[in-house]
Design a protein around this motif. Sequence first.
Motif, PDB file in Angstrom:
ATOM      1  N   UNK A  47      15.338 -10.933   1.712  1.00  0.00           N
ATOM      2  CA  UNK A  47      16.035 -10.669   3.164  1.00  0.00           C
ATOM      3  C   UNK A  47      15.354 -10.944   4.363  1.00  0.00           C
ATOM      4  N   UNK A  48      14.036 -10.874   4.296  1.00  0.00           N
ATOM      5  CA  UNK A  48      13.257 -11.141   5.476  1.00  0.00           C
ATOM      6  C   UNK A  48      12.298 -12.351   5.476  1.00  0.00           C
ATOM      7  N   UNK A  49      12.255 -12.841   4.133  1.00  0.00           N
ATOM      8  CA  UNK A  49      11.330 -14.200   4.290  1.00  0.00           C
ATOM      9  C   UNK A  49       9.990 -13.673   4.093  1.00  0.00           C
ATOM     10  N   UNK A  50       8.749 -14.390   4.743  1.00  0.00           N
ATOM     11  CA  UNK A  50       7.634 -14.183   4.583  1.00  0.00           C
ATOM     12  C   UNK A  50       6.935 -13.190   5.730  1.00  0.00           C
ATOM     13  N   UNK A  51       6.427 -12.177   5.502  1.00  0.00           N
ATOM     14  CA  UNK A  51       5.758 -11.412   6.551  1.00  0.00           C
ATOM     15  C   UNK A  51       4.293 -11.116   6.124  1.00  0.00           C
ATOM     16  N   UNK A  52       3.397 -10.715   6.996  1.00  0.00           N
ATOM     17  CA  UNK A  52       2.190 -10.160   6.723  1.00  0.00           C
ATOM     18  C   UNK A  52       2.215  -8.858   5.940  1.00  0.00           C
ATOM     19  N   UNK A  53       1.455  -8.688   4.830  1.00  0.00           N
ATOM     20  CA  UNK A  53       1.589  -7.371   4.150  1.00  0.00           C
ATOM     21  C   UNK A  53       1.295  -6.448   4.735  1.00  0.00           C
ATOM     22  N   UNK A  54       1.860  -5.219   4.413  1.00  0.00           N
ATOM     23  CA  UNK A  54       1.716  -3.890   5.030  1.00  0.00           C
ATOM     24  C   UNK A  54       1.244  -2.948   3.823  1.00  0.00           C
ATOM     25  N   UNK A  55       0.248  -2.130   4.160  1.00  0.00           N
ATOM     26  CA  UNK A  55      -0.196  -1.168   3.004  1.00  0.00           C
ATOM     27  C   UNK A  55       0.298   0.184   3.370  1.00  0.00           C
ATOM     28  N   UNK A  56       0.800   0.944   2.444  1.00  0.00           N
ATOM     29  CA  UNK A  56       0.964   2.290   2.737  1.00  0.00           C
ATOM     30  C   UNK A  56      -0.416   3.057   2.651  1.00  0.00           C
ATOM     31  N   UNK A  57      -0.383   4.405   3.414  1.00  0.00           N
ATOM     32  CA  UNK A  57      -1.593   5.208   3.357  1.00  0.00           C
ATOM     33  C   UNK A  57      -2.201   5.285   2.002  1.00  0.00           C
ATOM     34  N   UNK A  58      -1.544   5.489   1.094  1.00  0.00           N
ATOM     35  CA  UNK A  58      -1.957   5.529  -0.361  1.00  0.00           C
ATOM     36  C   UNK A  58      -2.888   4.286  -0.795  1.00  0.00           C
ATOM     37  N   UNK A  59      -1.854   3.146  -0.858  1.00  0.00           N
ATOM     38  CA  UNK A  59      -2.334   1.677  -0.947  1.00  0.00           C
ATOM     39  C   UNK A  59      -3.932   1.789  -0.467  1.00  0.00           C
ATOM     40  N   UNK A  60      -3.719   1.952   1.042  1.00  0.00           N
ATOM     41  CA  UNK A  60      -4.989   1.800   1.749  1.00  0.00           C
ATOM     42  C   UNK A  60      -6.202   2.535   1.033  1.00  0.00           C
ATOM     43  N   UNK A  61      -5.903   3.709   0.822  1.00  0.00           N
ATOM     44  CA  UNK A  61      -6.875   4.696   0.315  1.00  0.00           C
ATOM     45  C   UNK A  61      -7.600   4.266  -0.872  1.00  0.00           C
ATOM     46  N   UNK A  62      -6.592   3.652  -1.835  1.00  0.00           N
ATOM     47  CA  UNK A  62      -6.780   3.324  -3.057  1.00  0.00           C
ATOM     48  C   UNK A  62      -7.886   2.121  -2.991  1.00  0.00           C
ATOM     49  N   UNK A  63      -7.383   1.094  -2.055  1.00  0.00           N
ATOM     50  CA  UNK A  63      -8.164  -0.221  -1.935  1.00  0.00           C
ATOM     51  C   UNK A  63      -9.462  -0.045  -1.473  1.00  0.00           C
ATOM     52  N   UNK A  64      -9.517   1.072  -0.513  1.00  0.00           N
ATOM     53  CA  UNK A  64     -10.787   1.554   0.287  1.00  0.00           C
ATOM     54  C   UNK A  64     -11.825   1.830  -0.878  1.00  0.00           C
ATOM     55  N   UNK A  65     -11.181   2.862  -1.525  1.00  0.00           N
ATOM     56  CA  UNK A  65     -12.169   3.629  -2.683  1.00  0.00           C
ATOM     57  C   UNK A  65     -12.691   2.538  -3.731  1.00  0.00           C
ATOM     58  N   UNK A  66     -11.830   1.730  -4.180  1.00  0.00           N
ATOM     59  CA  UNK A  66     -12.235   0.664  -5.200  1.00  0.00           C
ATOM     60  C   UNK A  66     -13.000  -0.414  -4.611  1.00  0.00           C
ATOM     61  N   UNK A  67     -12.990  -0.733  -3.260  1.00  0.00           N
ATOM     62  CA  UNK A  67     -14.121  -1.804  -2.790  1.00  0.00           C
ATOM     63  C   UNK A  67     -15.333  -0.870  -2.575  1.00  0.00           C
ATOM     64  N   UNK A  68     -15.418   0.408  -2.144  1.00  0.00           N
ATOM     65  CA  UNK A  68     -16.758   0.943  -1.829  1.00  0.00           C
ATOM     66  C   UNK A  68     -17.584   1.118  -3.340  1.00  0.00           C
ATOM     67  N   UNK A  69     -16.624   1.244  -4.231  1.00  0.00           N
ATOM     68  CA  UNK A  69     -17.336   1.230  -5.643  1.00  0.00           C
ATOM     69  C   UNK A  69     -17.912   0.001  -6.125  1.00  0.00           C
ATOM     70  N   UNK A  70     -17.235  -0.949  -5.962  1.00  0.00           N
ATOM     71  CA  UNK A  70     -17.691  -2.411  -6.152  1.00  0.00           C
ATOM     72  C   UNK A  70     -18.725  -2.901  -5.495  1.00  0.00           C
ATOM     73  N   UNK A  71     -18.693  -2.428  -4.117  1.00  0.00           N
ATOM     74  CA  UNK A  71     -19.692  -3.103  -3.147  1.00  0.00           C
ATOM     75  C   UNK A  71     -20.813  -2.183  -3.493  1.00  0.00           C
TER      76      UNK A  71
END
Length: 254
Positions: A76-100
Motif C-alpha cells: 500500500x505505502x511502498x518503501x518507508x524507513x522502519x519504525x520499531x514498536x517499544x517492545x521491538x526497541x527494548x528487545x533490540x537494545x537488550x540483545x545488543x547490550x549482551x553481545x557488545x
Amino acid sequence: MAAPRPKIKNPPDGGQSSLHRRVVDELRQLILARRFKPGERLVEERLAEELGVSRNPVREAIRVLAAEGLVEVSANRGASVTTMSAQEARETIELRALLEGHNARLATRRQDKEVIKRIEAVLTKGSLAVANGRFEQLGDLNQKFHAELAAASQNTVLGDVLKRLRDRTAMLFSTDDPDYQERTWNEHAAILRAIIDGDERRAASLAAEHVMHAGSDYLLALDLQMPWDAAAPEHARRTEIAPPRTRTPRKSAA
C-alpha cells in the motif's frame, strides 16, 4: 530533507555493481543520520533525483536495506524507513547490550595492538568533537569506534550481527544532546581503558552498560520503564558504575 547531498558520480568504468554499492551506502547513511525519519516514505523518483542516479540503483538499495531491517516495504505505502514498536526497541537494545559485552570481553582477550591504536585515534577525534561542539561529526565517529571495537574481538560472525544491531539502534539514540554525547565518549574511553588493562569482566560490564544507558534514555522518553535488574545482562548488572534509581528522560533523536 535538509541540505542537498552531493550527487553520486557514475563509476569511471561504468561498473553498475560499484554504483549500486555506493547508493546503498549513501541511503543507509541518510537513514542512520535521521535525514529520513522512522515511518517516512522513500520515494524512488525523488531519491534518484537527489542522488543523481537512475531509479534502478535506488530500487536495489531499498531491497538491500529492507533485508537489513532499515526499510519496510508494503503493497500500500511502498518503501518507508522502519519504525520499531517499544517492545521491538527494548528487545533490540537488550540483545545488543549482551553481545557488545561479549565483544568487549573477546577484544580484551585478543589484545590486538594495531586495532587498539586505531580505536585510540577514533576516541581522540570523538572527544575533541564533543569538546568543540561538532556534533555533526559524532555519528560517523561513533560508528567507526564500534566497528574497530568489533574488529578487535577478531570474531567476524559476531561483528556482522553487531553491525546490524547498531544500525537499527542508531535510529533510536540521541545525536545532538551535549550531555548525552559527553557521557557517550566518556564511556567509550572507559571501555577502551578496561580492554587495554586486560580486565575482561570490567570491559564486558562497561560495554553492556553503555548500550543500556542509551537504551533506557530512549525508552524513558516513551514513558516506559527499563527494569535494569531484569533487563540488563548479568555482567551489566555487576558493573561498578551503578545505574541511577530514577532517571530524567533526555531529549531523544527518536
